[in-house]
Design a protein around this motif. Structure first.
Motif, PDB file in Angstrom:
ATOM      1  N   ASP A   3       0.844  -1.183   0.000  1.00 17.69           N
ATOM      2  CA  ASP A   3       0.000   0.000   0.000  1.00 17.69           C
ATOM      3  C   ASP A   3       0.881   1.234   0.000  1.00 17.69           C
ATOM      4  O   ASP A   3       2.110   1.143   0.074  1.00 17.69           O
ATOM      5  N   ASP A   4       0.260   2.397  -0.128  1.00 20.54           N
ATOM      6  CA  ASP A   4       1.037   3.627  -0.275  1.00 20.54           C
ATOM      7  C   ASP A   4       1.890   3.943   0.949  1.00 20.54           C
ATOM      8  O   ASP A   4       3.015   4.438   0.816  1.00 20.54           O
ATOM      9  N   ALA A   5       1.380   3.680   2.148  1.00 14.81           N
ATOM     10  CA  ALA A   5       2.166   3.935   3.350  1.00 14.81           C
ATOM     11  C   ALA A   5       3.414   3.062   3.361  1.00 14.81           C
ATOM     12  O   ALA A   5       4.520   3.523   3.701  1.00 14.81           O
ATOM     13  N   LEU A   8       5.916   4.442   0.741  1.00 16.20           N
ATOM     14  CA  LEU A   8       6.583   5.671   1.180  1.00 16.20           C
ATOM     15  C   LEU A   8       7.677   5.359   2.193  1.00 16.20           C
ATOM     16  O   LEU A   8       8.802   5.869   2.083  1.00 16.20           O
ATOM     17  N   ASN A  22       7.567  14.920  -4.060  1.00 18.87           N
ATOM     18  CA  ASN A  22       7.215  13.520  -4.278  1.00 18.87           C
ATOM     19  C   ASN A  22       5.726  13.310  -3.993  1.00 18.87           C
ATOM     20  O   ASN A  22       5.190  13.822  -3.017  1.00 18.87           O
ATOM     21  N   LYS A  23       5.062  12.540  -4.836  1.00 17.61           N
ATOM     22  CA  LYS A  23       3.610  12.375  -4.734  1.00 17.61           C
ATOM     23  C   LYS A  23       3.176  11.845  -3.365  1.00 17.61           C
ATOM     24  O   LYS A  23       2.236  12.368  -2.742  1.00 17.61           O
ATOM     25  N   LEU A  24       3.860  10.828  -2.861  1.00 18.50           N
ATOM     26  CA  LEU A  24       3.482  10.245  -1.578  1.00 18.50           C
ATOM     27  C   LEU A  24       3.867  11.143  -0.408  1.00 18.50           C
ATOM     28  O   LEU A  24       3.180  11.175   0.613  1.00 18.50           O
ATOM     29  N   ARG A  27       1.237  13.688  -0.118  1.00 18.16           N
ATOM     30  CA  ARG A  27       0.053  13.115   0.518  1.00 18.16           C
ATOM     31  C   ARG A  27       0.247  13.023   2.040  1.00 18.16           C
ATOM     32  O   ARG A  27      -0.672  13.307   2.814  1.00 18.16           O
ATOM     33  N   ALA A  28       1.435  12.634   2.463  1.00 15.82           N
ATOM     34  CA  ALA A  28       1.707  12.538   3.901  1.00 15.82           C
ATOM     35  C   ALA A  28       1.648  13.905   4.582  1.00 15.82           C
ATOM     36  O   ALA A  28       1.320  14.002   5.767  1.00 15.82           O
ATOM     37  N   PHE A  34      -3.776   9.524   6.117  1.00 19.48           N
ATOM     38  CA  PHE A  34      -2.608   8.832   5.559  1.00 19.48           C
ATOM     39  C   PHE A  34      -1.383   9.064   6.439  1.00 19.48           C
ATOM     40  O   PHE A  34      -0.620   8.121   6.715  1.00 19.48           O
TER      41      PHE A  34
END
Length: 226
Positions: A3-5, A8, A22-24, A27-28, A34
């Motif tokens: 998953d994304d977490a 990252l 960075n995209k992730l 998001r963080a 998230f």
């Protein structure tokens, strides 16, 4: 299942730092749910997500509670943080004070100027990028000002090489520039007053407050770079 977490955290462990673009990472920094998931997973391993609005990168660090279990007792690891010798830690603090503090003043001044301008749409005004505000310091000037205190040219060159490998600085010809970790791994709240008004007050040409705590130059670096 990935998953994304997980991605990252794996990226940060692999690359040490990631850009805020960075995209992730974005998001963080913007998605509270998230971010909480990332923080929870890192906390289970004794780690934390490290960022500040003045830096262009993010990284991971150990939590304070786990540090003694990893590095040993305070007396053992305090003087060997990241394998730096005493003069290497002192050089790191000097570079942080001479590069990061002026950069932050420029960022804050630019931000204040933007906020004073009329904006009919009321858009958020991001902090100026560190890359644009950070000016670095001349190697020759650093050697002239601090060479005698930090082991002269041979020791300074050795420590600069180690700081560059660790990601604290970058060398560009004669200039020593901010690396991705210089504004992330140093505790500004703990260091700023003690360094500017104490150990490096003569460099910043600021009078020492009457009741300020004066800390001898090398010891200040040892105490604060934990």
């Amino acid at each position: 299942m990935t998953d994304d977490a997980q991605i990252l955290i794996a990226q940060l462990l692999t690359h040490q730092t990631l850009a805020r673009e960075n995209k992730l990472v974005k998001r963080a920094l913007t998605d509270e749910t998230f971010r909480q998931e990332v923080d929870n997973r890192l906390a289970a391993c004794g780690m934390k997500f490290l960022d500040n609005v003045y830096a262009d990168n993010v990284t991971l660090a150990l939590t304070r509670e786990i540090e003694p279990k990893i590095f040993g007792s305070r007396e053992v690891w305090q003087n060997n943080n990241l394998g730096l010798a005493r003069d290497g830690v002192a050089l790191l603090v000097v570079l942080w004070a001479l590069i990061i503090l002026p950069k932050r003043e420029r960022q804050e001044a630019h931000q204040a100027a933007l906020e004073d301008q009329e904006d009919m749409f009321g858009k958020d005004k991001p902090m100026p990028r560190a890359e644009d505000a950070s000016m670095g310091i001349s190697y020759r000037a650093l050697l002239a000002d601090f060479g005698d205190k930090l082991g002269k040219k041979t020791r300074m060159d050795m420590n600069l090489g180690q700081l560059s490998k660790l990601g604290f600085i970058e060398r560009r010809g004669d200039m020593i520039m901010e690396g991705p970790l210089l504004d992330l791994m140093m505790d500004t709240d703990a260091l700023k007053d003690r360094i500017v008004n104490g150990a490096l007050s003569d460099i910043f040409h600021r009078p020492l407050p009457k009741e300020a705590e004066v800390i001898a130059f090398p010891q200040a670096a040892e105490q604060d770079q934990e």
